[in-house]
Design a protein around this motif. Structure first.
Motif, PDB file in Angstrom:
ATOM      1  N   GLU A 164      -2.530   4.534   7.054  1.00  0.00           N
ATOM      2  CA  GLU A 164      -3.042   3.180   7.180  1.00  0.00           C
ATOM      3  C   GLU A 164      -2.724   2.389   5.912  1.00  0.00           C
ATOM      4  O   GLU A 164      -3.116   2.781   4.826  1.00  0.00           O
ATOM      5  CB  GLU A 164      -4.551   3.197   7.391  1.00  0.00           C
ATOM      6  N   THR A 165      -2.019   1.298   6.085  1.00  0.00           N
ATOM      7  CA  THR A 165      -1.727   0.418   4.951  1.00  0.00           C
ATOM      8  C   THR A 165      -2.727  -0.739   4.976  1.00  0.00           C
ATOM      9  O   THR A 165      -3.333  -1.006   6.009  1.00  0.00           O
ATOM     10  CB  THR A 165      -0.275  -0.093   5.053  1.00  0.00           C
ATOM     11  N   PRO A 166      -2.900  -1.423   3.848  1.00  0.00           N
ATOM     12  CA  PRO A 166      -3.966  -2.431   3.787  1.00  0.00           C
ATOM     13  C   PRO A 166      -3.692  -3.688   4.624  1.00  0.00           C
ATOM     14  O   PRO A 166      -2.545  -4.054   4.856  1.00  0.00           O
ATOM     15  CB  PRO A 166      -4.043  -2.786   2.300  1.00  0.00           C
ATOM     16  N   PHE A 200       4.743  -1.845   1.894  1.00  0.00           N
ATOM     17  CA  PHE A 200       3.908  -0.647   1.753  1.00  0.00           C
ATOM     18  C   PHE A 200       4.596   0.590   2.298  1.00  0.00           C
ATOM     19  O   PHE A 200       4.495   1.671   1.734  1.00  0.00           O
ATOM     20  CB  PHE A 200       2.550  -0.854   2.427  1.00  0.00           C
ATOM     21  N   LEU A 203       6.983   1.685  -0.217  1.00  0.00           N
ATOM     22  CA  LEU A 203       6.313   2.345  -1.340  1.00  0.00           C
ATOM     23  C   LEU A 203       5.878   3.763  -0.957  1.00  0.00           C
ATOM     24  O   LEU A 203       5.863   4.658  -1.794  1.00  0.00           O
ATOM     25  CB  LEU A 203       5.120   1.517  -1.813  1.00  0.00           C
ATOM     26  N   LEU A 204       5.529   3.956   0.307  1.00  0.00           N
ATOM     27  CA  LEU A 204       5.191   5.312   0.753  1.00  0.00           C
ATOM     28  C   LEU A 204       6.413   6.223   0.665  1.00  0.00           C
ATOM     29  O   LEU A 204       6.293   7.415   0.385  1.00  0.00           O
ATOM     30  CB  LEU A 204       4.639   5.287   2.180  1.00  0.00           C
ATOM     31  N   MET A 205       7.590   5.650   0.906  1.00  0.00           N
ATOM     32  CA  MET A 205       8.810   6.456   0.758  1.00  0.00           C
ATOM     33  C   MET A 205       9.036   6.780  -0.715  1.00  0.00           C
ATOM     34  O   MET A 205       9.362   7.915  -1.065  1.00  0.00           O
ATOM     35  CB  MET A 205      10.021   5.704   1.337  1.00  0.00           C
ATOM     36  N   VAL A 206       8.841   5.787  -1.577  1.00  0.00           N
ATOM     37  CA  VAL A 206       8.928   6.045  -3.021  1.00  0.00           C
ATOM     38  C   VAL A 206       7.895   7.111  -3.395  1.00  0.00           C
ATOM     39  O   VAL A 206       8.126   7.947  -4.259  1.00  0.00           O
ATOM     40  CB  VAL A 206       8.708   4.748  -3.826  1.00  0.00           C
TER      41      VAL A 206
ATOM     42  N   TYR B 129       2.131   4.441  -5.874  1.00  0.00           N
ATOM     43  CA  TYR B 129       3.249   5.128  -5.210  1.00  0.00           C
ATOM     44  C   TYR B 129       3.646   6.398  -5.950  1.00  0.00           C
ATOM     45  O   TYR B 129       4.208   7.309  -5.360  1.00  0.00           O
ATOM     46  CB  TYR B 129       4.456   4.185  -5.057  1.00  0.00           C
ATOM     47  N   ARG B 133       2.712  10.876  -4.892  1.00  0.00           N
ATOM     48  CA  ARG B 133       3.599  12.051  -4.984  1.00  0.00           C
ATOM     49  C   ARG B 133       2.821  13.303  -5.364  1.00  0.00           C
ATOM     50  O   ARG B 133       3.292  14.413  -5.143  1.00  0.00           O
ATOM     51  CB  ARG B 133       4.682  11.809  -6.048  1.00  0.00           C
ATOM     52  N   LYS B 217      -9.680  -0.919  11.665  1.00  0.00           N
ATOM     53  CA  LYS B 217     -10.087  -1.464  10.368  1.00  0.00           C
ATOM     54  C   LYS B 217     -11.205  -2.476  10.556  1.00  0.00           C
ATOM     55  O   LYS B 217     -11.163  -3.285  11.479  1.00  0.00           O
ATOM     56  CB  LYS B 217      -8.905  -2.182   9.708  1.00  0.00           C
ATOM     57  N   GLU B 231     -12.105  -3.353   2.989  1.00  0.00           N
ATOM     58  CA  GLU B 231     -11.603  -2.995   4.319  1.00  0.00           C
ATOM     59  C   GLU B 231     -11.784  -1.494   4.481  1.00  0.00           C
ATOM     60  O   GLU B 231     -11.465  -0.726   3.589  1.00  0.00           O
ATOM     61  CB  GLU B 231     -10.151  -3.410   4.524  1.00  0.00           C
TER      62      GLU B 231
END
Lengths: 582, 582
Positions: A164-166, A200, A203-206, B129, B133, B217, B231
């Motif tokens: 879940e992203t914001p 987002f 960034l999850l991939m990063v 991010y 990791r 959400k 949220e």
């Protein structure tokens, strides 16, 4: 306990059972000595019988007072039905009632709760909770749930993690318009609702999540064309360490799974086509390939005579309409009127009848001979008996016009088989498109899409010709998904922002966090997003998405059931540190 | 193709395979003639070996330049590892590299990407991010996904349909604060973001959906106490034709399923307790019942002597601390200091040591004899060797204080076994609670909660004593879910609004659509909502919810990674027809 069984559950094998059912009164038939009631719930309809001989008198009397949509509970015995109804699953039985409780009365609903209702769109939206009782809407919502479950279970099995992203994020001036949210705790500042979770998920991939998905609401505050919603749902996906081929294969798998599981239809390989080929062959970047009528470009074959209209045109292009040679003059005139409607916008149409005897009869016989027309027939793949329709003008416009005509004719000719699913990948989209209004290039997909490495050098010289690692998934003439391989290094991203007219300061203020992230070891990555509302509608065989949304908004972005948006009071505005400026 | 295998996949059985791997450099060990690199991705770590004798010279040279968090791709051969590592699943093998590509370099990360990092909370949030990791965060997000999938699949199998309700709804002045969203198309008007989909799910019940759920959400613009987010995610559920018992059974099933499937722990029957019993026995409506130390009310046994502190108190109440009689004077003084801290707020504490020889030694021996103290021991269930701690004062306050002491002691004594799950239903909550500030009654749950029919008559005379059909599910001292049987008829709903101080006009303006809906055949219904963030944290054995949220906000409601909320420009404000009012 309100019920022992649902209204869709009882069968002949349940005869003699004592049962308790609850539901809505669908209809009553009062024969005096006997009353039948159809009792409905989400699962089906069960027939109740109140019988003067076998049902207590008071219960029969009470049954006579039942109106449509009353909510009742009954106890009774399952008995065999005299006149069986093969159309419903409970059609072999009925319930001989001996207890009746009215759980809630109902005033007369503003429209009939039937598959074919007498209610118009507006009234059904105002009383959406009644509309949902109707099978077409209820079934659409159940269907949507099933599709979403299939998506989640498939992707989950493939190793994707739903994250879940914001929803309260940062406003970006780029692209379509943001909905913003004033912050009480951070005076004078605003959140924005996401148009997509794009940054987002990158960034999850990063962050090493490797395979991400999310079924997520997105928001766009723009003028609502028919069948668009200010809030819409996406199946949003991203993968690391992938090339375009990996993405196409993965989501070909998902799409195939859905069509197979949900529609029980097996489909062959997915076709692929470049953007340029789609535009040339179908005049459209989301062609319906269930039928032919491919475009034939006639510039060479039609610009060598004295016909000024064609000679002045940037593009002369035709399609062959199967068995169209038999159209009467009147029918053809109607077709010409159709392409001249403002929604289509052609100035006229040239036609060629391909007679069964191998001769041609055209509206431009004055200019072109039989050999010319034979050449046109060859280029448009017209057979004897077909009608060739030819439009001409500015390339983009004429393609759109002929594409509209092609779709209209296919619809009329019944060539768009609703039981057929013909998915198509359109690839190699342009990276940039020229915007007449602002007189600059915009990102066709979004600013994070990577250019094809071999085209990067064209960025300075012919920006419009740079191809992107971008792809759309098209199903039966609808774009159901689109995505790209992303830029994953700070330099290329900065170059891209530069070409989109951002100053380095603007780029940093808006997307500094992403460019920073790219410095800490960003993997190659790419993804795709599907529009769930449309996907579900198409899989459900419908044109409009509204029936697949529980509480849709109208074309003005209003929810007319709850009456939102609405005014808020001054105290609330003051607390938010804003005032109206009308 | 970036990889043939993941970094968590290769085993001894893969020895001699040629493989391609991609990932991040976790660490390098350079022994000159040999370099080892730990290559990491989401799935694990694989050791790479660059060997001067067997790896091309240029590759070895390049390997020497690799830094932490570089993104690389390698090709090589799986070989048996000399010193096996039993701690990781790939510990039997390593890859002898012969090709190395640096996919992306990395500057030195601001904190170490290790399970135990050197980065503080703020820096980890700014570079979330990178934090993702790290195994603790990554695993928490994967765990959250797994819980959500279990919830969806379980409820779906039970016949629940996930329906998406709108995010752009109507602002209500009642309850905690709304986030609002100015509408561009409807000038001067605002949407609100939902604090919960409460009214929509009730309308779905009116619409016959029968069993609804949604992982959704929700938004609340209020001062953020530690571990709250503006949220947050709820598992929102509603059922028609149900009584409280049906709801409790259904969601007992869900909770049992989660604990069984996810934790592999089987649990017994769920305990049940009324709100009054919970308050009397644990001083708290979400008691942790994994351990005893139940409250013993001592008013009768302690208010017959000359001890004014007790005689003046509304409540005198104690708990028995197992084996506490051995505490030194200093330890007991420290305990007294603890309860006198402002966060707890007691004025003092009376204690009784229950000596092993059956005698008692108390801090109030001046007032109470051995018989009195024996009675106290009996009431607090104290055994020889225990310490009785007694607090006194105003009932609500003293309960909260003793409850805090009970939890603190349990923590110190290790009585809160993290491997034990002890779910508890707390039922029969009060319908209304008195609010000192506004000097009127508020709905304890929300205005749609139904009163117990037998208590309705008390609404006019003793509103504070009316019990609701409301319930909370408590797990190990945390409220993980709460719900109620709803009002489903217009008259009761109007009565309720009246008692909450709404004028009929206000009620109609805010909730007219719901009361209208109740006229068209609303079924009896009820539901529950679980806080997913907290549920996942508890199942994951953690105290804080932040690690289970991919991109959390800080205590000021800010996302410090993307720097939101932020200022928006004047053009945007103008288009929204608002201006700042600071």
């Amino acid at each position: 306990m309100y019920r022992s069984h649902s209204c869709g559950e009882l069968r002949a094998s349940d005869i003699n059972k004592e049962v308790t059912l609850s539901g809505w009164v669908q209809k009553t038939r009062d024969k005096g000595f006997m009353i039948w009631v159809d009792l409905r719930d989400r699962y089906g309809i069960t027939q109740l019988i109140f019988d003067e001989e076998r049902t207590p008198r008071a219960v029969v009397e009470k049954a006579k007072t039942l109106g449509r949509e009353f909510v009742i509970q009954i106890k009774g015995t399952v008995i065999e039905r005299e006149s069986k109804n093969k159309n419903i699953q409970t059609g072999e039985i009925e319930i001989l009632v001996n207890e009746l409780t009215v759980l809630n009365e109902a005033i007369v609903p503003p429209f009939t709760i039937e598959d074919k209702t007498d209610g118009g769109e507006d009234i059904r939206m105002k009383y959406r909770y009644l509309d949902i009782r109707r099978n077409p809407v209820k079934n659409s919502l159940v269907f949507r749930h099933q599709v979403a479950m299939q998506v989640r279970n498939y992707l989950s099995k493939e190793g994707f993690i739903e994250v879940e992203t914001p929803y309260l994020i940062k406003s970006t001036p780029e692209g379509a318009r943001d909905f913003v949210v004033p912050s009480r705790m951070n005076e004078g500042q605003f959140y924005a609702l996401p148009q997509s979770p794009q940054t987002f998920k990158q960034l999850l991939m990063v962050g090493g999540m490797d395979k991400y998905f999310q079924i997520v609401k997105c928001f766009r505050d723009e003028d609502l064309r028919a069948d668009r919603q200010p809030e819409f749902t996406q199946i949003d996906c991203e993968m690391a360490f992938v090339e375009q081929e990996d993405i196409l294969n993965t989501f070909e798998g998902l799409t195939r799974h859905l069509i197979t599981e949900i529609k029980n239809i097996s489909i062959g390989d997915f076709h692929r086509m470049t953007y340029n080929e789609a535009m040339q062959t179908y005049g459209n970047d989301k062609p319906d390939i269930r039928f032919g009528m491919k475009f034939g470009e006639l510039n060479k074959a039609a610009q060598h005579k004295e016909f000024k209209v064609f000679n002045d045109a940037e593009l002369v292009v035709g399609i062959a309409v199967p068995d169209g040679a038999s159209y009467t003059r009147k029918e053809i005139d109607k077709l010409i009127d159709w392409v001249k409607r403002p929604q289509v916008g052609a100035l006229g149409m040239v036609y060629v009848k391909c007679n069964e005897d191998g001769t041609y009869k055209s509206s431009v016989d004055k200019f072109y001979d039989q050999d010319d027309l034979a050449k046109w027939a060859e280029i448009t793949r017209a057979k004897a008996g077909d009608l060739i329709c030819v439009l001409s003008g500015q390339t983009n416009k004429v393609r759109a016009q002929l594409s509209a005509l092609r779709m209209e004719l296919a619809e009329r000719l019944g060539l768009r088989n609703p039981e057929e699913f013909a998915p198509l990948w359109v690839v190699d989209f342009p990276l940039l498109e020229w915007d007449e209004e602002t007189e600059r290039y915009h990102a066709m997909h979004h600013p994070f899409t990577s250019p094809k490495p071999e085209d990067i050098d064209l960025l300075d010289t012919k920006p419009g010709e740079v191809r992107a690692n971008a792809y759309d998934l098209v199903l039966n003439g609808n774009e159901i998904g689109g995505g790209s391989i992303r830029i994953h290094d700070k330099e290329t991203q900065a170059l891209m922002f530069d070409h989109l007219g951002f100053t380095p300061e603007e780029a940093k203020a808006q997307f500094g966090f992403l460019m920073d992230a790219f410095q800490y070891g960003a993997p190659p990555h790419g993804g795709i997003a599907f529009g769930l509302d449309r996907l579900v509608a198409i899989l459900g065989g419908q044109e409009t998405i509204r029936d697949f949304i529980a509480f849709p908004k109208n074309n003005s972005g209003r929810d007319i059931m709850i009456d939102a948006p609405s005014n808020i009071d001054d105290t609330q505005l003051k607390e938010l540190n804003i005032k109206l400026d009308l």
